[in-house]
Design an enzyme around this catalytic site. Structure first.
Site, PDB file in Angstrom:
ATOM      1  N   PRO A 133      41.153  32.361  30.325  1.00  0.00           N
ATOM      2  CA  PRO A 133      41.538  33.768  29.070  1.00  0.00           C
ATOM      3  C   PRO A 133      40.866  35.494  29.572  1.00  0.00           C
ATOM      4  O   PRO A 133      40.158  35.013  30.959  1.00  0.00           O
ATOM      5  CB  PRO A 133      40.142  32.987  28.192  1.00  0.00           C
ATOM      6  CG  PRO A 133      39.936  32.056  29.337  1.00  0.00           C
ATOM      7  CD  PRO A 133      40.261  31.994  30.441  1.00  0.00           C
ATOM      8  N   ASN A 134      41.381  35.875  29.441  1.00  0.00           N
ATOM      9  CA  ASN A 134      41.646  37.659  29.217  1.00  0.00           C
ATOM     10  C   ASN A 134      41.767  38.032  30.417  1.00  0.00           C
ATOM     11  O   ASN A 134      42.007  39.212  30.429  1.00  0.00           O
ATOM     12  CB  ASN A 134      39.512  37.987  28.990  1.00  0.00           C
ATOM     13  CG  ASN A 134      39.345  37.419  27.312  1.00  0.00           C
ATOM     14  OD1 ASN A 134      39.357  37.945  27.048  1.00  0.00           O
ATOM     15  ND2 ASN A 134      37.766  37.188  27.974  1.00  0.00           N
ATOM     16  N   ARG A 161      41.057  45.834  31.381  1.00  0.00           N
ATOM     17  CA  ARG A 161      39.506  45.200  30.826  1.00  0.00           C
ATOM     18  C   ARG A 161      39.164  45.408  32.258  1.00  0.00           C
ATOM     19  O   ARG A 161      38.890  45.340  33.904  1.00  0.00           O
ATOM     20  CB  ARG A 161      40.061  43.632  31.434  1.00  0.00           C
ATOM     21  CG  ARG A 161      38.828  42.978  30.732  1.00  0.00           C
ATOM     22  CD  ARG A 161      39.765  41.423  31.433  1.00  0.00           C
ATOM     23  NE  ARG A 161      38.157  40.325  31.733  1.00  0.00           N
ATOM     24  CZ  ARG A 161      38.154  39.119  32.054  1.00  0.00           C
ATOM     25  NH1 ARG A 161      38.294  38.378  32.592  1.00  0.00           N
ATOM     26  NH2 ARG A 161      36.590  39.059  31.928  1.00  0.00           N
ATOM     27  N   TYR A 179      37.650  44.624  38.037  1.00  0.00           N
ATOM     28  CA  TYR A 179      38.831  43.682  38.049  1.00  0.00           C
ATOM     29  C   TYR A 179      40.107  43.929  38.803  1.00  0.00           C
ATOM     30  O   TYR A 179      41.287  44.302  38.733  1.00  0.00           O
ATOM     31  CB  TYR A 179      39.435  43.397  36.824  1.00  0.00           C
ATOM     32  CG  TYR A 179      38.402  42.460  35.697  1.00  0.00           C
ATOM     33  CD1 TYR A 179      37.295  40.954  37.097  1.00  0.00           C
ATOM     34  CD2 TYR A 179      37.471  42.328  35.354  1.00  0.00           C
ATOM     35  CE1 TYR A 179      36.737  40.069  36.517  1.00  0.00           C
ATOM     36  CE2 TYR A 179      36.167  41.789  34.644  1.00  0.00           C
ATOM     37  CZ  TYR A 179      36.104  40.617  35.699  1.00  0.00           C
ATOM     38  OH  TYR A 179      34.859  39.558  34.918  1.00  0.00           O
ATOM     39  N   ASN A 239      42.513  30.094  38.296  1.00  0.00           N
ATOM     40  CA  ASN A 239      41.698  30.980  38.291  1.00  0.00           C
ATOM     41  C   ASN A 239      41.698  31.142  36.627  1.00  0.00           C
ATOM     42  O   ASN A 239      41.533  31.475  36.084  1.00  0.00           O
ATOM     43  CB  ASN A 239      41.950  32.662  38.140  1.00  0.00           C
ATOM     44  CG  ASN A 239      40.251  33.481  38.041  1.00  0.00           C
ATOM     45  OD1 ASN A 239      39.944  33.704  37.670  1.00  0.00           O
ATOM     46  ND2 ASN A 239      41.230  35.428  38.407  1.00  0.00           N
ATOM     47  N   ALA A 265      36.485  32.491  32.679  1.00  0.00           N
ATOM     48  CA  ALA A 265      35.091  32.749  32.173  1.00  0.00           C
ATOM     49  C   ALA A 265      34.812  30.321  32.399  1.00  0.00           C
ATOM     50  O   ALA A 265      33.887  30.157  32.636  1.00  0.00           O
ATOM     51  CB  ALA A 265      35.241  33.151  30.628  1.00  0.00           C
ATOM     52  N   GLU A 292      40.837  27.688  43.954  1.00  0.00           N
ATOM     53  CA  GLU A 292      40.462  28.063  42.919  1.00  0.00           C
ATOM     54  C   GLU A 292      40.183  29.959  43.599  1.00  0.00           C
ATOM     55  O   GLU A 292      40.002  30.103  45.042  1.00  0.00           O
ATOM     56  CB  GLU A 292      38.364  28.083  42.688  1.00  0.00           C
ATOM     57  CG  GLU A 292      37.982  28.634  41.975  1.00  0.00           C
ATOM     58  CD  GLU A 292      36.910  27.991  41.936  1.00  0.00           C
ATOM     59  OE1 GLU A 292      35.891  27.283  42.333  1.00  0.00           O
ATOM     60  OE2 GLU A 292      35.752  28.895  40.743  1.00  0.00           O
ATOM     61  N   HIS A 308      38.584  33.995  42.165  1.00  0.00           N
ATOM     62  CA  HIS A 308      38.539  35.177  41.242  1.00  0.00           C
ATOM     63  C   HIS A 308      38.486  36.214  41.432  1.00  0.00           C
ATOM     64  O   HIS A 308      38.589  36.497  43.774  1.00  0.00           O
ATOM     65  CB  HIS A 308      37.217  34.508  41.458  1.00  0.00           C
ATOM     66  CG  HIS A 308      36.681  33.540  40.657  1.00  0.00           C
ATOM     67  ND1 HIS A 308      37.257  33.163  39.332  1.00  0.00           N
ATOM     68  CD2 HIS A 308      36.679  32.414  41.155  1.00  0.00           C
ATOM     69  CE1 HIS A 308      36.426  31.391  39.611  1.00  0.00           C
ATOM     70  NE2 HIS A 308      36.463  30.870  40.434  1.00  0.00           N
ATOM     71  N   ARG A 341      27.605  38.817  41.065  1.00  0.00           N
ATOM     72  CA  ARG A 341      27.431  39.141  39.820  1.00  0.00           C
ATOM     73  C   ARG A 341      26.276  38.263  39.147  1.00  0.00           C
ATOM     74  O   ARG A 341      25.574  38.249  39.493  1.00  0.00           O
ATOM     75  CB  ARG A 341      28.852  39.303  39.271  1.00  0.00           C
ATOM     76  CG  ARG A 341      30.035  39.880  39.983  1.00  0.00           C
ATOM     77  CD  ARG A 341      31.202  39.867  39.092  1.00  0.00           C
ATOM     78  NE  ARG A 341      31.252  40.028  38.141  1.00  0.00           N
ATOM     79  CZ  ARG A 341      32.150  39.484  37.582  1.00  0.00           C
ATOM     80  NH1 ARG A 341      33.326  39.394  37.177  1.00  0.00           N
ATOM     81  NH2 ARG A 341      31.885  40.268  35.613  1.00  0.00           N
TER      82      ARG A 341
HETATM   83  C1  DQA Z   1      36.763  35.912  36.485  1.00  0.00           C
HETATM   84  C2  DQA Z   1      35.694  35.710  37.016  1.00  0.00           C
HETATM   85  C3  DQA Z   1      35.191  35.327  35.396  1.00  0.00           C
HETATM   86  O1  DQA Z   1      33.349  35.252  35.785  1.00  0.00           O
HETATM   87  C4  DQA Z   1      34.827  35.903  34.945  1.00  0.00           C
HETATM   88  O2  DQA Z   1      34.306  35.121  33.469  1.00  0.00           O
HETATM   89  C5  DQA Z   1      36.620  36.764  35.340  1.00  0.00           C
HETATM   90  C6  DQA Z   1      37.375  36.505  35.833  1.00  0.00           C
HETATM   91  C7  DQA Z   1      37.575  36.666  37.957  1.00  0.00           C
HETATM   92  O3  DQA Z   1      38.713  36.406  38.122  1.00  0.00           O
HETATM   93  O4  DQA Z   1      36.606  37.595  39.052  1.00  0.00           O
HETATM   94  O5  DQA Z   1      37.088  36.201  33.417  1.00  0.00           O
HETATM   95  O6  DQA Z   1      37.508  34.476  37.222  1.00  0.00           O
END
Ligand code: DQA
Length: 148
Positions: A11-12, A19, A24, A75, A78, A99, A101, A108
């Site tokens: 998501p997002n 964003r 990011y 990825n 959240a 995985e 990120h 963080r």
């Molecule tokens: C994320 C890190 C997560 O904590 C966050 O909720 C994201 C992006 C990252 O790519 O750094 O949406 O996965």
């Protein structure tokens, strides 16, 4: 024909580029997709690139990967920190999982330090921005070579 690698985004991540660019970066999800395709060509891996905002759609994508993919780069955004359903589907897939990120989740907020996804992953790459996806695909290529 070898099965593609599922590169699954949560998501997002469709908002990448606009964003919180201070966290990011300015790379868009479309840029990440292109970067993955270029890495896939270099590594001789097909890429299936998806993004979903809902947990159920992510679980469904992982369930299909069980039949249709050779490995998963994920990825989960959240959902990384909350979703036992995604963890269970990754475990059920019995596929190599890497995985990713963009940000370094360990630098963080406290709640980002726990990852359910990590319990199903061979390894984790975080903090290198979009480059992390390329690193993850390099790792997948190595994992698939040792598997065959
Ligand atoms: C994320 C890190 C997560 O904590 C966050 O909720 C994201 C992006 C990252 O790519 O750094 O949406 O996965």
């Amino acid at each position: 024909m070898a099965k593609p690698v599922l590169v699954l985004n949560g998501p997002n991540l469709n908002l990448l580029g606009t964003r919180q660019p201070e966290i990011y970066g300015s790379t868009t999800l479309e840029d990440v997709r292109k970067l993955c395709e270029i890495a896939g060509q270099r590594l001789d891996l097909g890429i299936r690139f998806e993004q979903h905002n809902s947990e159920g759609e992510m679980v469904t994508a992982i369930q299909s990967a069980r039949e249709n993919a050779s490995a998963i780069v994920i990825n989960a955004a959240a959902y990384t920190h909350t979703s036992i359903a995604i963890l269970d589907s990754l475990l059920a897939s019995e596929l190599p999982v890497v995985e990713v990120h963009l940000s370094n989740i360990h630098r963080r907020e406290e709640f980002r330090k726990n990852s359910y996804v990590s319990q199903a992953a061979t390894g984790v790459i975080c903090g290198f921005g979009a480059k992390g996806y390329e690193m993850a695909l390099d790792a997948v290529a190595d994992l698939l070579k040792t598997q065959s």
